[in-house]
Scaffold this active site. Structure first.
Site, PDB file in Angstrom:
ATOM      1  CB  THR A  39     -52.084  -0.144  44.612  1.00  0.00           C
ATOM      2  OG1 THR A  39     -51.488   0.498  43.472  1.00  0.00           O
ATOM      3  CG2 THR A  39     -53.588   0.039  44.525  1.00  0.00           C
ATOM      4  CG  ASN A  40     -49.623   5.020  46.019  1.00  0.00           C
ATOM      5  OD1 ASN A  40     -50.103   5.192  47.125  1.00  0.00           O
ATOM      6  ND2 ASN A  40     -48.332   4.872  45.823  1.00  0.00           N
ATOM      7  NE  ARG A  41     -58.938   6.113  44.660  1.00  0.00           N
ATOM      8  CZ  ARG A  41     -59.808   6.777  45.384  1.00  0.00           C
ATOM      9  NH1 ARG A  41     -59.739   8.089  45.439  1.00  0.00           N
ATOM     10  NH2 ARG A  41     -60.743   6.143  46.035  1.00  0.00           N
TER      11      ARG A  41
END
Ligand code: CTP
Length: 379
Positions: free
Chosen positions: A201-203
């Protein structure tokens, strides 16, 4: 506009008299709800005299459906001053007086102008309650720093009435442009599964998308919120939650919109998904990642409305990169953040249109989001 001011029990209540007067002089219709605590500091008569206001107290609470009528009457609800107590009650879903019951029945985001002593302002329960309110889309105005009623000097003073009135007048201008427009807002970070347990995922806190959704919901746009991953639910007329990039793409390509804000942090690469759970059988695990579809580029090729992209860039190449993305993805606007501003409560953004830089804004995400939607409304 019909502005309902909820006044709770703080010495700052005298400032809400000035607020009511300012709003009245600007041509707004003012309604006031006073809590029992507020009545210790000011009287209904003052609001009636200064702002021609309709003033209600807990004596009116059980006379019919006062809270429902009030919540339907108001275009905007602002709680000023918002004490530690009233913030805690609204965040906890308590509705045991006219102010909090009206807040519970009000269907749009509410503006809170906190006022309290510095120690209470830093209290962790208050912090959590403010996060809850923000998380469901309410707007928390900043507090000032300076002399407090106790004689101490510190953070926690209610924002000056002129500044609160400024936000409310801004809302009126936003409504003129945004009311009735269909606005899709994506936010959060996509989830690409590695197996049935792990993800890439992405922060992304999603706060920019939440802030845009708050302002645009308050401005009566028809907001369609698309949350990616586990970010909080945004105030919206329609709400969707997706995980994978492909899910996001399929959902968005089917949607009609006047404006689409693509604030989501979309994975550029996704692993080959393996069903089950990968066992830790070796010291090294190699993941094979493949490029995902560029959702915004696809939307740009099948354009149905105005597209606003977001970009995180190195400061020295920010303009060049933002303008490149704008052209290559066929966007109308790009909101670019310098990478060095990531993770801080204060943010800095540069808004670009087809002709180049339109504005540079800094502040917390709520302030910056309001600048962006204002600027787009005046292009
Ligand atoms: N975006 C998208 N689909 C992707 C990647 C990004 O729709 N697969 C969108 C983002 O939501 C954002 C905009 O494109 O609004 C720019 O994203 P960014 O990551 O800055 O740009 P990329 O095109 O991915 O380029 P790079 O990562 O190389 O800077």
């Amino acid at each position: 506009m019909r502005v309902l001011i909820g006044v709770s029990g703080s010495i700052a209540a005298f400032k809400s008299l000035i607020l009511a007067r300012l709003l009245y002089k600007e041509g707004h219709e003012v309604g006031v709800v006073l809590t029992r605590g507020a009545l210790n500091f000011i009287t209904p008569l003052s609001f009636q005299e200064l702002a021609g206001a309709r003033v209600l107290t807990d004596d009116d609470f059980f006379k019919g459906n006062t809270h429902i009528d009030l919540a339907r009457w108001a275009d905007v609800m602002v709680v000023a001053p918002a004490t530690y107590n009233v913030i805690g009650k609204v965040a906890s879903g308590i509705a045991d007086d006219l102010l909090t019951a009206t807040a519970a029945a009000f269907p749009h985001p509410i503006v809170f102008a906190p006022a309290m002593h510095t120690e209470m302002w830093h209290n962790r329960i208050l912090r959590r309650n403010l996060d809850i309110l923000r998380g469901v889309g309410h707007v928390i105005l900043p507090v000032g720093e300076g002399p407090l009623a106790s004689g101490d000097v510190g953070e926690g003073r209610m924002l000056e009435p002129e500044e609160i009135a400024h936000y409310i007048s801004r809302l009126e201008r936003l409504m003129e442009f945004w009311a009735g427009k269909r606005v899709v807002i994506t936010y959060g970070g996509t989830y690409e599964p590695i197996d049935d347990v792990r993800v890439i995922t992405n922060r992304s806190s999603g706060r920019m998308g939440l802030a845009l959704a708050s302002w645009l919901s308050m401005a009566r746009a028809h907001v369609v919120a698309v949350a990616c991953g586990g970010v909080p639910t945004a105030p919206s007329a329609e709400f969707h939650r997706v995980g994978r990039v492909l899910e996001l793409r399929n959902l968005l390509l089917d949607m009609d919109y006047d404006y689409l804000f693509m604030a989501a942090a979309v994975s550029d690469y996704a692993p080959d998904y393996r069903p089950g759970k990968i066992k830790k059988s070796s010291d090294v695990l190699t993941l094979h990642l493949k490029r995902t579809v560029d959702v915004l580029s696809e939307l740009g090729r099948n354009k149905k409305g105005t597209l606003v992209g977001f970009a995180l860039e190195e400061r020295d190449r920010l303009e060049e990169e933002a303008m490149r993305k704008l052209r290559e993805k066929n966007l109308d606007y790009v909101v670019a953040n310098p990478i060095d501003a990531i993770g801080s409560e204060r943010t800095e953004v540069f808004l670009f249109g087809r002709e180049g830089l339109l504005g540079r804004y800094s502040g917390n995400k709520w302030q910056v989001a309001s600048e962006i939607v204002m600027r787009l409304a005046s292009v």
